[in-house]
Design an enzyme around this catalytic site. Structure first.
Site, PDB file in Angstrom:
ATOM      1  N   SER A  82      -0.888   0.085 -21.742  1.00 13.31           N
ATOM      2  CA  SER A  82      -1.755   0.336 -20.887  1.00 13.31           C
ATOM      3  C   SER A  82      -2.611   0.033 -19.570  1.00 13.31           C
ATOM      4  O   SER A  82      -1.675  -1.109 -19.145  1.00 13.31           O
ATOM      5  CB  SER A  82      -2.585   1.287 -20.893  1.00 13.31           C
ATOM      6  OG  SER A  82      -3.230   2.707 -19.929  1.00 13.31           O
ATOM      7  N   ASP A 207       4.809  10.446 -21.813  1.00 15.14           N
ATOM      8  CA  ASP A 207       3.329  10.623 -20.740  1.00 15.14           C
ATOM      9  C   ASP A 207       2.770  10.648 -20.072  1.00 15.14           C
ATOM     10  O   ASP A 207       3.484  10.643 -18.870  1.00 15.14           O
ATOM     11  CB  ASP A 207       3.748   8.829 -20.806  1.00 15.14           C
ATOM     12  CG  ASP A 207       2.660   7.773 -21.243  1.00 15.14           C
ATOM     13  OD1 ASP A 207       1.838   7.954 -20.576  1.00 15.14           O
ATOM     14  OD2 ASP A 207       2.707   7.038 -21.212  1.00 15.14           O
ATOM     15  N   HIS A 235       0.783   9.064 -24.366  1.00 17.02           N
ATOM     16  CA  HIS A 235       0.386   7.818 -24.063  1.00 17.02           C
ATOM     17  C   HIS A 235      -0.003   6.749 -24.870  1.00 17.02           C
ATOM     18  O   HIS A 235      -0.466   6.169 -24.702  1.00 17.02           O
ATOM     19  CB  HIS A 235      -0.626   7.928 -22.919  1.00 17.02           C
ATOM     20  CG  HIS A 235      -0.869   6.850 -21.730  1.00 17.02           C
ATOM     21  ND1 HIS A 235      -0.404   6.207 -21.831  1.00 17.02           N
ATOM     22  CD2 HIS A 235      -1.977   5.581 -22.016  1.00 17.02           C
ATOM     23  CE1 HIS A 235      -0.893   4.780 -20.745  1.00 17.02           C
ATOM     24  NE2 HIS A 235      -1.797   4.803 -20.741  1.00 17.02           N
TER      25      HIS A 235
END
Length: 253
Positions: A82, A207, A235
């Site tokens: 991320s 995701d 995610h």
């Protein structure tokens, strides 16, 4: 020198791991222990997160410099999840002599949606930024829920995320805003394309933050990149698909 907290597991080739927005290295612990059978895993708290001191201004340049000074090896593989993926890519771009390979885990060079680029809508990030000023805790909980949205085992994954996050105090609002600014305004697609080291990306088919279609754009930018899609992952694939990712990394690196 900025104090950067690190946790080290195992021996062998060094693999530096960088976590996502509002998190800390504790989120990696079980995953890192699995990887430690193959690598020396070095987990760093991003500046202002977990047990690391902050940097001002909160820019990729300052963040990458602080992290590099805390890495005890001259050359290393780097994996970023991320926001950590954005930082890892910046680190590889700024210090090519240090980075042996880059792995983007549920991450991409440009977080926000653009013309012919799949991503998060800009208004979603703006709403997070606006809500931070009203209630930091509620905003963080909403972000955690978004990471497991639509997953069959979402409740269990959300529980794991909450337990890990609550191990440390939440970052300062200024740090959180700085991280959102990086995600909102950074476009590292050219850096990604020009990297001299091997590159791979591991994405989740479910995701809600990094669309699976990003894989096609990444492959277009880097035909030599190793792009893997875990169709049932969201995610946080390192929580839901730990064994598969450990095997992918052990084989690729």
């Amino acid at each position: 020198m900025i104090k950067i907290h690190r946790e080290v597991y195992g021996q062998g080739q060094p693999l530096v791991m960088l976590h996502g927005w509002s998190m800390h290295s504790g989120i990696w612990r079980r995953f890192a222990q699995g990887l430690a059978e193959h690598f020396q895993v070095i987990c760093l708290d991003l500046p202002g997160h977990g047990r690391s001191e902050g940097v001002t201004p909160y820019t990729l340049e300052r963040i990458s410099a602080a992290l590099l000074a805390a890495i005890p090896r001259d050359r290393f593989h780097v994996l970023g999840w991320s926001l950590g993926g954005t930082v890892a890519l910046d680190l590889a771009h700024r210090f090519p002599e240090k980075v042996a390979s880059l792995t983007l885990l549920a991450a991409n060079p440009r977080f926000v949606q653009g013309e012919q680029w799949p991503g998060v809508k800009a208004e979603v990030l703006r709403s997070f930024a606006d809500n931070l000023a009203v209630s930091c805790q509620a905003t963080l909980m909403r972000f955690l829920a978004l990471q497991v949205k639509g997953l069959a085992n979402g409740k269990e994954l959300l529980k794991q995320l909450k337990q890990a996050v609550q191990e440390c105090e939440a970052p300062a609002v200024s740090t959180l805003q700085g991280g959102l600014d990086i995600l909102a305004h950074s476009d590292l697609t050219l850096s990604f394309q020009q990297l001299g080291c091997p590159v791979q990306a591991i994405l989740g088919g479910r995701d809600s933050l990094i669309p699976a279609q990003c894989g096609e754009r990444l492959q277009y930018l880097r035909p030599d990149a190793n792009i893997r899609l875990l169709r049932d992952a969201g995610h946080v694939p390192f929580l839901s698909h730990q064994r598969e990712i450990v095997e992918l990394l052990a084989g690729a690196l």
